[in-house]
Design a protein around this motif. Structure first.
Motif, PDB file in Angstrom:
ATOM      1  N   ASN A  11       0.840  -1.189   0.000  1.00 40.38           N
ATOM      2  CA  ASN A  11       0.000   0.000   0.000  1.00 40.38           C
ATOM      3  C   ASN A  11       0.878   1.243   0.000  1.00 40.38           C
ATOM      4  O   ASN A  11       1.717   1.421   0.883  1.00 40.38           O
ATOM      5  CB  ASN A  11      -0.900  -0.003   1.243  1.00 40.38           C
ATOM      6  CG  ASN A  11      -1.642   1.310   1.407  1.00 40.38           C
ATOM      7  OD1 ASN A  11      -2.142   1.881   0.437  1.00 40.38           O
ATOM      8  ND2 ASN A  11      -1.714   1.805   2.631  1.00 40.38           N
ATOM      9  N   MET A  13       0.965   5.378  -0.050  1.00 41.79           N
ATOM     10  CA  MET A  13       0.253   6.637   0.195  1.00 41.79           C
ATOM     11  C   MET A  13       0.873   7.729  -0.673  1.00 41.79           C
ATOM     12  O   MET A  13       2.091   7.930  -0.653  1.00 41.79           O
ATOM     13  CB  MET A  13       0.367   6.992   1.676  1.00 41.79           C
ATOM     14  CG  MET A  13      -0.273   8.309   2.068  1.00 41.79           C
ATOM     15  SD  MET A  13      -0.129   8.534   3.880  1.00 41.79           S
ATOM     16  CE  MET A  13      -0.615  10.253   4.047  1.00 41.79           C
ATOM     17  N   THR A  37      -3.333   4.683  -1.164  1.00 37.80           N
ATOM     18  CA  THR A  37      -3.989   5.611  -0.252  1.00 37.80           C
ATOM     19  C   THR A  37      -3.692   7.003  -0.789  1.00 37.80           C
ATOM     20  O   THR A  37      -2.551   7.454  -0.741  1.00 37.80           O
ATOM     21  CB  THR A  37      -3.459   5.458   1.183  1.00 37.80           C
ATOM     22  OG1 THR A  37      -3.732   4.129   1.643  1.00 37.80           O
ATOM     23  CG2 THR A  37      -4.128   6.461   2.120  1.00 37.80           C
ATOM     24  N   LEU A  59      -7.989   3.826  -1.539  1.00 38.32           N
ATOM     25  CA  LEU A  59      -8.605   4.609  -0.471  1.00 38.32           C
ATOM     26  C   LEU A  59      -8.253   6.064  -0.753  1.00 38.32           C
ATOM     27  O   LEU A  59      -7.084   6.435  -0.741  1.00 38.32           O
ATOM     28  CB  LEU A  59      -8.065   4.183   0.891  1.00 38.32           C
ATOM     29  CG  LEU A  59      -8.482   5.039   2.101  1.00 38.32           C
ATOM     30  CD1 LEU A  59      -9.988   4.925   2.335  1.00 38.32           C
ATOM     31  CD2 LEU A  59      -7.715   4.615   3.350  1.00 38.32           C
ATOM     32  N   VAL A  74      -6.045   9.189   8.224  1.00 39.38           N
ATOM     33  CA  VAL A  74      -5.688   8.553   6.950  1.00 39.38           C
ATOM     34  C   VAL A  74      -4.854   7.300   7.199  1.00 39.38           C
ATOM     35  O   VAL A  74      -5.138   6.217   6.671  1.00 39.38           O
ATOM     36  CB  VAL A  74      -4.913   9.532   6.041  1.00 39.38           C
ATOM     37  CG1 VAL A  74      -4.327   8.792   4.839  1.00 39.38           C
ATOM     38  CG2 VAL A  74      -5.820  10.658   5.561  1.00 39.38           C
ATOM     39  N   GLN A  77      -6.902   4.482   8.880  1.00 37.01           N
ATOM     40  CA  GLN A  77      -7.821   3.814   7.946  1.00 37.01           C
ATOM     41  C   GLN A  77      -7.058   2.937   6.950  1.00 37.01           C
ATOM     42  O   GLN A  77      -7.491   1.826   6.625  1.00 37.01           O
ATOM     43  CB  GLN A  77      -8.655   4.845   7.196  1.00 37.01           C
ATOM     44  CG  GLN A  77      -9.699   5.532   8.059  1.00 37.01           C
ATOM     45  CD  GLN A  77     -10.583   6.482   7.255  1.00 37.01           C
ATOM     46  OE1 GLN A  77     -11.041   6.149   6.165  1.00 37.01           O
ATOM     47  NE2 GLN A  77     -10.817   7.670   7.787  1.00 37.01           N
ATOM     48  N   ALA A  78      -5.932   3.448   6.462  1.00 33.05           N
ATOM     49  CA  ALA A  78      -5.129   2.680   5.514  1.00 33.05           C
ATOM     50  C   ALA A  78      -4.582   1.407   6.159  1.00 33.05           C
ATOM     51  O   ALA A  78      -4.545   0.344   5.535  1.00 33.05           O
ATOM     52  CB  ALA A  78      -3.986   3.539   4.982  1.00 33.05           C
ATOM     53  N   ILE A  85       1.059   1.235   5.933  1.00 33.66           N
ATOM     54  CA  ILE A  85       1.585   2.102   4.886  1.00 33.66           C
ATOM     55  C   ILE A  85       2.951   1.545   4.501  1.00 33.66           C
ATOM     56  O   ILE A  85       3.902   1.624   5.272  1.00 33.66           O
ATOM     57  CB  ILE A  85       1.742   3.565   5.374  1.00 33.66           C
ATOM     58  CG1 ILE A  85       0.405   4.143   5.848  1.00 33.66           C
ATOM     59  CG2 ILE A  85       2.363   4.433   4.277  1.00 33.66           C
ATOM     60  CD1 ILE A  85      -0.578   4.456   4.751  1.00 33.66           C
TER      61      ILE A  85
END
Length: 257
Positions: A11, A13, A37, A59, A74, A77-78, A85
């Protein structure tokens, strides 16, 4: 064939993800298999930006990198949705142009708040999440790529606020790399020259274009979709032993030993 830049299961961001470099980075990372994200202060543009991306891998949250409470939400939630992250592309930035003697304190502070303090906010909050997973035994907890600029390495006319912020990003990058290397967290920066985005329309206008191109050995400006390949490289395992470095992506406009 082995794809050294495969992002499947990771993931990433991306801030400032609604346009320009941030949007192109998101698109490329998505193509490489990443979960995303995405953050941008312009929520409307951000909604448009996610069209065409696989919704189960994205997201998208509207808000400012100057808002630490928002950034905390953020990351939480991620982490809940994607397990953490695993990469951060610290890209959000603004410009407020004025010559030194005409620049207001407000213009100075606005750029510093977003382009430097905002980078610190994201790095600290996302990086702390990476560090927690490293302490729990995760071997490759995450990588951070901060977007800097030639303006931070050789100065710029009419944007002392921007040049100061981007120079600060270089120091922030090196310090974070030294502190977090023991946890396996890599931190690098990409220093761009003139990228063909909305932010550089004046520079690329007929009035200034030839002056800037004369200082670029490759004699052209950088397209955003080309620029973000450097980000993908630094986020990926292809750069697994690179940290604390500044990758110049500028067509040779800033060459050092």
């Amino acid at each position: 064939m082995i794809n050294l830049m495969d992002m499947t299961g990771r993931n990433v961001m991306v801030t400032g993800a609604a346009q320009g470099i941030g949007l192109e980075a998101a698109r490329l990372l998505h193509q490489l298999g990443a979960r995303l994200t995405l953050v941008d202060a312009n929520e409307g543009k951000l909604r448009e930006a996610v069209d065409g991306l696989e919704k189960d891998r994205v997201l998208a949250l509207g808000g400012s990198v100057t808002d630490r409470d928002f950034l905390g939400r953020v990351v939480d939630q991620a982490a809940q949705r994607f397990g953490g992250i695993h990469g951060l592309v610290n890209n959000a930035g603004i410009t407020r142009t004025a010559m030194i003697d005409n620049m207001t304190v407000e213009q100075w502070q606005q750029v510093i708040d977003v382009n430097l303090t905002g980078v610190f906010n994201c790095l600290q909050i996302a990086g702390t999440e990476m560090k927690k997973r490293a302490e729990a035994g995760e071997r490759d907890p995450g990588v951070i790529v901060n977007v800097s600029s030639d303006a931070g390495r050789k100065g710029t006319i009419g944007q002392i606020n921007y040049g100061a912020a981007k120079s600060g990003v270089l120091g922030l990058t090196m310090s974070a790399a030294r502190e977090w290397g023991r946890w396996g967290i890599r931190v690098n920066s990409v220093a761009y020259g003139v990228v063909a985005t909305e932010m550089t329309e004046v520079v690329r206008s007929d009035k200034f274009k030839d002056r800037y191109l004369a200082n670029i050995p490759l004699a052209r400006f950088l397209d955003p979709d080309e620029a973000v390949k450097s980000i993908a490289f630094l986020v990926s395992s292809a750069s697994s032993f690179i940290t604390g470095q500044h990758l110049s992506v500028n067509g040779g406009s800033h060459i050092t030993a």
